[in-house]
Design a protein around this motif. Structure first.
Motif, mmCIF file in Angstrom:
data_model
loop_
_atom_site.group_PDB
_atom_site.id
_atom_site.type_symbol
_atom_site.label_atom_id
_atom_site.label_comp_id
_atom_site.label_asym_id
_atom_site.label_seq_id
_atom_site.Cartn_x
_atom_site.Cartn_y
_atom_site.Cartn_z
ATOM 1 N N ARG A 161 0.888 -1.069 -0.046
ATOM 2 C CA ARG A 161 -0.088 -0.058 -0.042
ATOM 3 C C ARG A 161 0.765 1.392 0.034
ATOM 4 O O ARG A 161 0.613 2.031 -0.877
ATOM 5 C CB ARG A 161 -0.990 0.120 1.064
ATOM 6 N N LYS A 463 -4.768 -3.118 1.921
ATOM 7 C CA LYS A 463 -5.035 -2.645 3.013
ATOM 8 C C LYS A 463 -3.924 -3.026 3.915
ATOM 9 O O LYS A 463 -3.701 -4.216 3.874
ATOM 10 C CB LYS A 463 -6.295 -2.934 3.726
ATOM 11 N N ARG A 465 -2.856 -4.428 7.376
ATOM 12 C CA ARG A 465 -3.346 -4.995 8.887
ATOM 13 C C ARG A 465 -2.260 -6.047 9.499
ATOM 14 O O ARG A 465 -1.135 -6.324 8.828
ATOM 15 C CB ARG A 465 -4.395 -6.118 8.481
ATOM 16 N N THR A 489 -5.694 0.613 8.509
ATOM 17 C CA THR A 489 -6.455 1.330 7.534
ATOM 18 C C THR A 489 -7.796 0.979 7.876
ATOM 19 O O THR A 489 -8.207 -0.362 8.292
ATOM 20 C CB THR A 489 -6.102 1.606 6.132
ATOM 21 N N GLN A 491 -10.863 -0.688 6.994
ATOM 22 C CA GLN A 491 -11.202 -1.799 6.006
ATOM 23 C C GLN A 491 -12.490 -2.612 6.278
ATOM 24 O O GLN A 491 -12.475 -3.572 7.149
ATOM 25 C CB GLN A 491 -10.120 -2.647 5.633
#
Length: 510
Positions: A161, A463, A465, A489, A491
């Motif tokens: 990202r 995203k 995680r 973020t 999501q």
């Protein structure tokens, strides 16, 4: 002094400053679109200044008629580039360090994470760790041991990202640089060429163009050499008058062809430019050039086929002025009293309303001209540029150019003037309007534009995680497995992914 410079640099390289400069650049470009620019039309700039007096002179001093080469526009452009570079380099270095850094330690209290599950399974800690490792395939992960004998796995995913984000911003910077290179070393020129193979255009200098827009570092003396001529022009109209096909059949020479004299052929269409040696030739438009022959009182004849411009793009009703110098007269004063201009309108398919001529169809079905024959001083000897499509109205206003005949003429028709001069309408030729564009950075513009799309797509889709697993041996020989998750973020859907992963880690058993 040093703190001041450091604070100035930090302010200049902040993202907020970059956004402000980007807005100022867009604002500074507005005068270039709203006001005439000297590089495009110097005469229009001169007319604007003369019409607006002190205001026009003030704008000229402030370089508003040469916006893209002005000091203030260049300053904003350069500051924006410095700001972007200053923003991106620290972010890139920080990202490179983050790639080499192991995922963060497992928090002591995983139950405080947004996603959490805890299970007790009939497996050994080694089996649970091995199962978690397989479930987290593709994640960046690190296994650690804690003081109380517990074993943990820290895992993180979605680093691409930030890669996409950096690609987007660097591609934006590259696009700005590529556009600047194009403006510095590129050029565009427009030229009208007769479509009967009689006129050859060579890209040897600015004098061959009807209009020319050079880049800031282009002086017009080192253009890419090539030559072309339009052998014929194919056009087809639907019964409604709408165009169905435009094709200019070109013959051209470039690179080695110029030495060997070989002519290549190409069918030039509106969306199919000719690409040759870094230049692109576009078909912009077409029109008609009425052919007139003037027989002077001494018997000498002159034939001209000057192009006339369409004033109605539907029916191609056109207007123009074909100008003649009388032969055999050496005295300049006498010559300026006997120059002739045939001016008026041309209809490819004539439609008369009384004596008023109009056109009912854009193709050559029944060509006719409605002309005013003007005699006197055309103003072509005073050294000033003059449009080929019109006569100098000031000469008419001063009485130095007078109308001596008005007539509607079909092909072959003629009108005789009071001094015995005969003007005959012989027919019509076609012309095409071409544009030559040179941009040495066009490939890079495409590359950076694609990179922008890919970069912003990656930054929006991918995203980030995190997931942690803690494995603790229980007193009864079983194993306590605790799993925590955090989406870095926003999501939607990470809850489902977390449930799937936690189930895979524990084997689906509580």
């Amino acid at each position: 002094m040093v703190p001041f410079l450091r604070n100035t640099w930090r302010g200049l390289t902040s993202m907020r400053t970059a956004l402000i400069l980007l807005f100022l650049l867009a604002l500074a470009a507005l005068p270039g679109a709203l006001l005439p620019q000297r590089t495009l039309n110097a005469n229009k700039v001169a007319d604007y200044i003369a019409e607006h007096g002190w205001w026009g002179r003030l704008l000229d001093r402030l370089q508003f008629f040469n916006v893209y080469a002005s000091v203030w526009f260049s300053a904003i452009y350069i500051l924006l580039m410095i700001s972007l570079v200053g923003c991106l380099l620290p972010r890139t270095l920080e990202y490179a360090r983050a790639l080499r850094t192991k995922p963060v330690l497992t928090p002591r209290n995983l139950s405080r994470m947004p996603h959490h599950s805890e299970s007790t399974v009939d497996k050994t800690p080694d089996e649970v760790i091995a199962q978690a490792t397989r479930a987290l395939s593709g994640w960046r992960k690190t296994e650690r041991e804690e003081e109380n004998g517990a074993r943990t796995i820290s895992a993180e995913r979605g680093y691409l990202r930030e890669t996409g984000n950096l690609v987007f911003h660097f591609a934006m910077l590259g696009l700005i640089i590529a556009l600047a290179v194009g403006k510095l070393f590129g050029y565009e020129g427009q030229v009208i060429v007769k479509a009967d193979g009689s006129q050859e255009f060579c890209n040897s200098g600015v004098l061959g163009y009807d209009s020319f827009q050079p880049g800031l570092r282009v002086d017009g003396t080192d253009l890419t050499p090539f030559c072309l001529k339009v052998a014929s022009f194919d056009v087809n109209f639907l019964p409604t008058g709408q165009p169905d096909l435009f094709r200019a059949n070109l013959e051209y020479q470039s690179e080695k062809d110029l030495d060997t004299g070989t002519w290549q052929t190409y069918g030039l269409e509106v969306n199919s430019p000719l690409r040759t040696d870094g230049d692109r030739v576009y078909l912009l438009g077409h029109g008609y050039a009425p052919v007139f022959t003037v027989t002077f009182p001494n018997g000498e004849k002159r034939t001209m086929d000057t192009q006339w411009r369409p004033v109605d793009q539907v029916t191609f009703l056109s207007e123009g002025a074909t100008k003649f110098d009388p032969p055999g007269i050496t005295d300049s004063e006498e010559r300026r009293t006997k120059q002739i201009a045939v001016t008026g309108v041309f209809a490819p398919t004539a439609q008369l309303h009384g004596s008023l001529l109009n056109s009912s169809f854009p193709d050559l079905r029944d060509p006719m001209v409605a002309v005013d024959v003007m005699r006197g001083d055309l103003g072509i000897d005073n050294g000033r540029g003059q449009s080929i499509f019109t006569i100098d109205q000031s000469m008419v206003d001063d009485g130095r150019l007078k109308r001596v005949a008005r007539e509607n003429l079909s092909v072959g028709g003629e009108v005789k003037l009071d001094d015995g001069t005969v003007v005959r309408f012989d027919g019509v030729k076609r012309w095409v309007y071409l544009q030559v564009s040179h941009d040495p950075a066009q490939v890079w513009v495409l590359v950076f534009a694609i990179a922008i799309i890919l970069g912003i797509g990656a930054s929006l889709i991918i995203k980030r995680r995190r997931l942690w697993v803690r494995v603790v041996p229980a007193a009864d020989g079983r194993t306590v497995v605790e799993v925590g998750g955090l989406a870095r973020t926003d999501q939607a859907g990470y809850g489902e992914e977390f449930e799937r992963l936690s189930g895979a880690v524990t084997g689906g058993k509580n």
